[in-house]
Write an enzyme that holds these catalytic residues in place. Structure first.
Site, PDB file in Angstrom:
ATOM      1  N   SER A 143      -2.710  11.384   6.251  1.00 33.93           N
ATOM      2  CA  SER A 143      -2.716  10.360   5.208  1.00 33.93           C
ATOM      3  C   SER A 143      -1.312  10.140   4.685  1.00 33.93           C
ATOM      4  O   SER A 143      -0.449  11.025   4.771  1.00 33.93           O
ATOM      5  CB  SER A 143      -3.648  10.762   4.054  1.00 33.93           C
ATOM      6  N   CYS A 144      -1.094   8.937   4.178  1.00 31.54           N
ATOM      7  CA  CYS A 144       0.161   8.582   3.522  1.00 31.54           C
ATOM      8  C   CYS A 144      -0.138   7.413   2.596  1.00 31.54           C
ATOM      9  O   CYS A 144      -1.298   7.106   2.343  1.00 31.54           O
ATOM     10  CB  CYS A 144       1.245   8.241   4.549  1.00 31.54           C
ATOM     11  N   LEU A 145       0.867   6.749   2.118  1.00 32.12           N
ATOM     12  CA  LEU A 145       0.647   5.660   1.170  1.00 32.12           C
ATOM     13  C   LEU A 145       0.185   4.376   1.843  1.00 32.12           C
ATOM     14  O   LEU A 145      -0.776   3.757   1.416  1.00 32.12           O
ATOM     15  CB  LEU A 145       1.925   5.405   0.356  1.00 32.12           C
TER      16      LEU A 145
END
Length: 136
Positions: free
Chosen positions: A115-117
């Protein structure tokens, strides 16, 4: 879970847009400014992700920088491994990984979710993991 076609490093590129991503065998699941990237053909909803984390069937790796997590918050159950450290972390010996990240190092057959932004870094992390032999 069915494994989709994996892209060789030479043909990998960042893919934007859900229709194009599906064609390439990549899924991004958007939930309140976070993207989850996986190499399996099934989508992962927020509710499914919560259940998978509870059941310990996946390792959720947040590839944002520590300052981003400090600013925006941590996803409960996730492990923070900044994108620049993913390749090295996935090649660490299990003892060093446990010491540094306070989690058991995933095996190459374990299911990983990145996950990331915005989803771009999680896709890069997924490609890195695949290039190292991780297949779920």
């Amino acid at each position: 879970m069915v494994l989709q076609r994996l892209l060789p490093w030479s043909t990998c590129r960042t893919i934007f847009g859900s229709a194009e991503a599906v064609l390439w065998g990549l899924k991004s699941i958007k939930r309140s400014c976070l993207n989850f990237c996986t190499a399996i053909c099934e989508g992962v909803t927020y509710k499914e992700l919560k259940n998978l984390l509870k059941s310990k069937k996946i390792m959720l790796i947040d590839v944002r920088e520590p300052w981003e997590i400090y600013e925006s918050g941590k996803i409960p159950g996730s492990v923070n491994i900044p994108l620049d450290d993913v390749g090295e972390a996935l090649q660490m010996n299990p003892k060093d990984f446990k010491e540094k990240y306070k989690e058991v190092k995933p095996s190459k057959s374990d299911s990983l979710v990145f996950s990331c932004l915005a989803g771009v870094r999680s896709k890069v992390a997924m490609v890195t993991a695949i290039s190292l032999g991780f297949n779920k």
